[in-house]
Design an enzyme around this catalytic site. Structure first.
Site, short mmCIF file in Angstrom:
data_model
loop_
_atom_site.label_atom_id
_atom_site.label_comp_id
_atom_site.label_asym_id
_atom_site.label_seq_id
_atom_site.Cartn_x
_atom_site.Cartn_y
_atom_site.Cartn_z
N GLY A 1 0.81 -1.22 0.00
CA GLY A 1 0.00 0.00 0.00
C GLY A 1 0.84 1.26 0.00
O GLY A 1 1.66 1.45 0.89
N SER A 2 0.66 2.13 -0.98
CA SER A 2 1.56 3.27 -1.10
C SER A 2 1.08 4.22 -2.19
O SER A 2 -0.08 4.18 -2.60
CB SER A 2 2.97 2.76 -1.43
#
Length: 228
Positions: free
Chosen positions: A185-186
């Site tokens: 997640g980013s």
């Protein structure tokens, strides 16, 4: 690069898959339904570290999305100070990746890396605008054959705690070429000169290495859109 059921898996994912397999074995010794949860986690982990081939559009000045995800914002803002690109506002296209998106990042254009900068920071939700300033990040500046500089920034998120970059200063990149990834997640920000046409709008999904997001040197107006 290993393959599970014809899906390419990044080598960086092997230790995590092995850990989930070991945990799942233990869970099955406790109770069957916990073991099935472990199997689901194994499949998710393999899916997260997938690295599919992509068909990249080739056109002079065309900027291709560096990541799978959703266009979070398109704004005017100065680039990160550590890149030494000045204080003049540039277009910033922010692409948010959730834990189900492919997290392999690709070069948005052909060129030579003239700056590779790492900056430690916080781990707030990458979907928030302040993540561009305060979160841990890895930034690359690439110079095209026409001496135009653009920057793309890997930003860690609330869950992502590991930014990986496989390229360094002085190396060349081709459009769509893999250059790194971020775990769990980013977000990726792309900084472009103001003399560019933006081809995407907030809320639009992109495919890394395939979706055109901008055109350098274009005098056309930025694209507009609406939810339907």
């Amino acid at each position: 690069m290993s393959t599970i059921s014809s899906i390419k898996i990044r080598p960086e994912g092997r230790p995590f898959i092995a850990i989930f397999i070991a945990i799942t074995f233990i869970l099955f010794t406790v109770t069957q339904w916990l073991g099935f949860i472990g199997l689901i986690l194994i499949v998710w982990c393999a899916y997260f570290f997938r690295d599919p081939d992509r068909v990249t559009p080739i056109e002079k000045g065309l900027i291709i999305s560096p990541a799978d995800g959703v266009i979070q914002t398109v704004t005017d803002t100065p680039p990160p100070p550590e890149l030494d690109m000045g204080d003049a506002p540039m277009y910033r296209i922010s692409i948010f990746m959730n834990v189900f998106d492919c997290h392999v990042n690709r070069s948005p254009i052909d060129g030579k890396i003239v700056k590779n900068s790492y900056r430690p920071g916080k781990f707030v939700n990458a979907s928030l605008d302040k993540a561009s300033e305060g979160n841990e990040r890895r930034s690359l500046v690439i110079k095209t054959e026409n001496d135009i500089e653009i920057a793309f920034v890997q930003i860690a998120g609330l869950i992502a705690r590991r930014i990986i970059c496989w390229k360094g200063e002085g190396q060349s990149l081709r459009t769509g070429e893999r250059y790194g990834m971020i775990r769990f997640g980013s977000r990726v920000d792309v900084y472009l000169p103001k003399k560019s046409q933006i081809l995407v709008i907030p809320g639009q999904r992109t495919t890394g290495g395939e979706t055109p997001i901008a055109k350098l040197g274009s005098r056309q107006k930025n694209r507009k859109g609406e939810w339907r």
